[in-house]
Scaffold this active site. Structure first.
Site, PDB file in Angstrom:
ATOM      1  N   HIS A  26       0.711  -1.165  -0.107  1.00 59.29           N
ATOM      2  CA  HIS A  26      -0.095   0.103  -0.012  1.00 59.29           C
ATOM      3  C   HIS A  26       0.894   1.225   0.070  1.00 59.29           C
ATOM      4  O   HIS A  26       1.618   1.586   1.107  1.00 59.29           O
ATOM      5  CB  HIS A  26      -0.886   0.128   1.163  1.00 59.29           C
ATOM      6  CG  HIS A  26      -2.110   1.004   1.252  1.00 59.29           C
ATOM      7  ND1 HIS A  26      -2.055   2.053   0.107  1.00 59.29           N
ATOM      8  CD2 HIS A  26      -3.051   1.067   1.890  1.00 59.29           C
ATOM      9  CE1 HIS A  26      -3.308   2.843   0.373  1.00 59.29           C
ATOM     10  NE2 HIS A  26      -3.936   2.054   1.406  1.00 59.29           N
ATOM     11  N   HIS A  48      -2.800   7.131  -1.052  1.00 56.73           N
ATOM     12  CA  HIS A  48      -3.707   7.788  -0.226  1.00 56.73           C
ATOM     13  C   HIS A  48      -3.087   8.655   1.072  1.00 56.73           C
ATOM     14  O   HIS A  48      -3.587   9.249   1.987  1.00 56.73           O
ATOM     15  CB  HIS A  48      -4.456   6.903   0.428  1.00 56.73           C
ATOM     16  CG  HIS A  48      -5.287   6.010  -0.720  1.00 56.73           C
ATOM     17  ND1 HIS A  48      -5.936   4.999  -0.210  1.00 56.73           N
ATOM     18  CD2 HIS A  48      -5.409   6.125  -1.998  1.00 56.73           C
ATOM     19  CE1 HIS A  48      -6.446   4.487  -1.629  1.00 56.73           C
ATOM     20  NE2 HIS A  48      -6.071   5.287  -2.396  1.00 56.73           N
ATOM     21  N   TYR A  51      -0.685   7.524   3.171  1.00 56.25           N
ATOM     22  CA  TYR A  51      -0.228   6.517   4.108  1.00 56.25           C
ATOM     23  C   TYR A  51       1.263   6.515   4.041  1.00 56.25           C
ATOM     24  O   TYR A  51       2.029   6.978   3.372  1.00 56.25           O
ATOM     25  CB  TYR A  51      -0.745   4.953   4.020  1.00 56.25           C
ATOM     26  CG  TYR A  51      -2.322   5.220   4.507  1.00 56.25           C
ATOM     27  CD1 TYR A  51      -2.590   5.669   5.800  1.00 56.25           C
ATOM     28  CD2 TYR A  51      -3.086   4.861   3.400  1.00 56.25           C
ATOM     29  CE1 TYR A  51      -3.824   5.565   6.303  1.00 56.25           C
ATOM     30  CE2 TYR A  51      -4.660   4.703   3.645  1.00 56.25           C
ATOM     31  CZ  TYR A  51      -5.093   5.319   5.175  1.00 56.25           C
ATOM     32  OH  TYR A  51      -6.370   5.152   5.303  1.00 56.25           O
TER      33      TYR A  51
END
Length: 367
Positions: free
Chosen positions: A174, A177, A179
């Protein structure tokens, strides 16, 4: 496929790459659910994912799972990807999905500076990030030392090794976004002057080291998917790359490091990424890298997912056209699959009238 469903044929073609074969082009998008008390996914979580496999989803990407770092997640019921109990829970999820004929990868996650001080499950753990800055640029903690950054690389690599060991079909990192990994990418949150900072290519160095370390652990044939986005949770108009040239500078190091598939997160899949072209972010990524790509963003619904308000079903014609034009290879479906485990099967069988609109109350239940 029946005569009436010929127009949907591109969505149900098999997908074959050098490391991953899928029955069709549908992907369950990763969606945080928070139904794993003490970070352990139980039988209800396993059944939730199994239902999607039973109903024809080509590839399941799990919700974000916390790597082995005390500040990796915010919430006592967010699943973890370390420790015997959590990994045994995930092994059971894998078994259930495979028994149903599906394929599944975990999304390996660290929330970084989006975590608030005092958040569970480790209230004493401070949020960490490349420069100790929140997404709004406020100093919250001290910048990470190089030693701490290297330790985080090792934590991602250990998660990748565990994913392969317990039977997953690949991993997704990931990097979107706002993060942790994305905080290294974004100039607003990465003010470092060492090897982990600099220009847009320089700011990929942390991700490059994570990808390379994961590859060493899993070997040459295990798929590594990388999710990235332009937008951030606090700024939907944010851009890592303002031009195709900048996007290429960003992507090249990630390709070289070993990414097999890019998962290109947008809020609306139909939006063009740059002026002068109809290609969305996934389309540009495929054009610039030659790698397979996953497109995502309000598929099958008329409301943007970032609002998480209700949304009605809508035509798939625009999606199918782009897929048939090979602008992207795979399609991730989020809220529609959260609400309805049979969404793929219903679409395949031409049962558009049976598709369910999204209701935000669905977030409170594992359908």
């Amino acid at each position: 496929m029946s005569e009436t469903n010929k127009s949907l044929e591109p969505l149900f073609r098999s997908f074959k790459s050098d490391k991953l074969n899928l029955a069709n082009r549908t992907v369950m998008a990763p969606m945080t659910r928070g139904f794993s008390p003490e970070g352990i996914p139980g039988e209800d979580v396993a059944a939730y994912y199994r239902r999607r496999a039973e109903n024809g989803v080509g590839l399941i990407v799990t919700e974000g799972t916390g790597i082995n770092h005390p500040a990796s997640v915010s919430g006592a019921s967010i699943p973890l990807f370390h420790g015997e109990a959590s990994l045994n829970g995930w092994a059971n999820v894998v078994q259930e999905v495979h028994q149903a004929g599906g394929k599944i990868v975990p999304q390996l996650w660290h929330v970084g500076m989006t975590r608030k001080k005092g958040d569970l499950p480790n209230a004493d753990a401070l949020p960490v990030g490349p420069s100790g800055l929140s997404l709004d640029g406020e100093k919250i903690t001290e910048p990470m030392t190089e030693e701490e950054v290297v330790q985080m690389v090792d934590a991602y690599a250990q998660a990748a090794a565990d994913a392969k060991r317990i039977g997953f079909d690949g991993i997704e990192l990931h990097g979107a976004h706002g993060y942790f990994i994305d905080q290294f990418f974004w100039e607003n949150t990465n003010k470092r002057t060492d090897r982990y900072g600099g220009d847009i290519a320089g700011r990929t160095q942390f991700a490059v080291e994570v990808i390379e370390a994961c590859r060493r652990e899993v070997g040459p044939d295990f798929p590594i998917i990388f999710r990235f986005s332009q937008w951030k949770m606090n700024d939907f108009k944010a851009k890592l790359a303002k031009t195709p040239d900048e996007l290429e500078q960003f992507l090249k190091p990630l390709v070289k490091a070993g990414v097999d598939i890019f998962h290109c997160s947008t809020r609306r899949f139909w939006d063009a990424e740059f002026e002068g072209s109809d290609l969305n972010l996934a389309g540009w990524t495929k054009k610039l890298t030659g790698k397979p790509v996953i497109s995502v963003g309000s598929v099958g619904l008329d409301g943007e997912f970032t609002s998480f308000a209700g949304a009605n079903t809508t035509s798939l014609d625009g999606l199918i056209e782009k897929l048939d034009n090979e602008e992207f290879d795979l399609v991730a479906i989020g809220r529609s699959l959260l609400m309805d485990p049979e969404w793929v099967k219903k679409v395949r069988d031409g049962r558009a009238n049976d598709l369910l609109p999204f209701n935000k109350e669905a977030l409170q239940k594992l359908y």
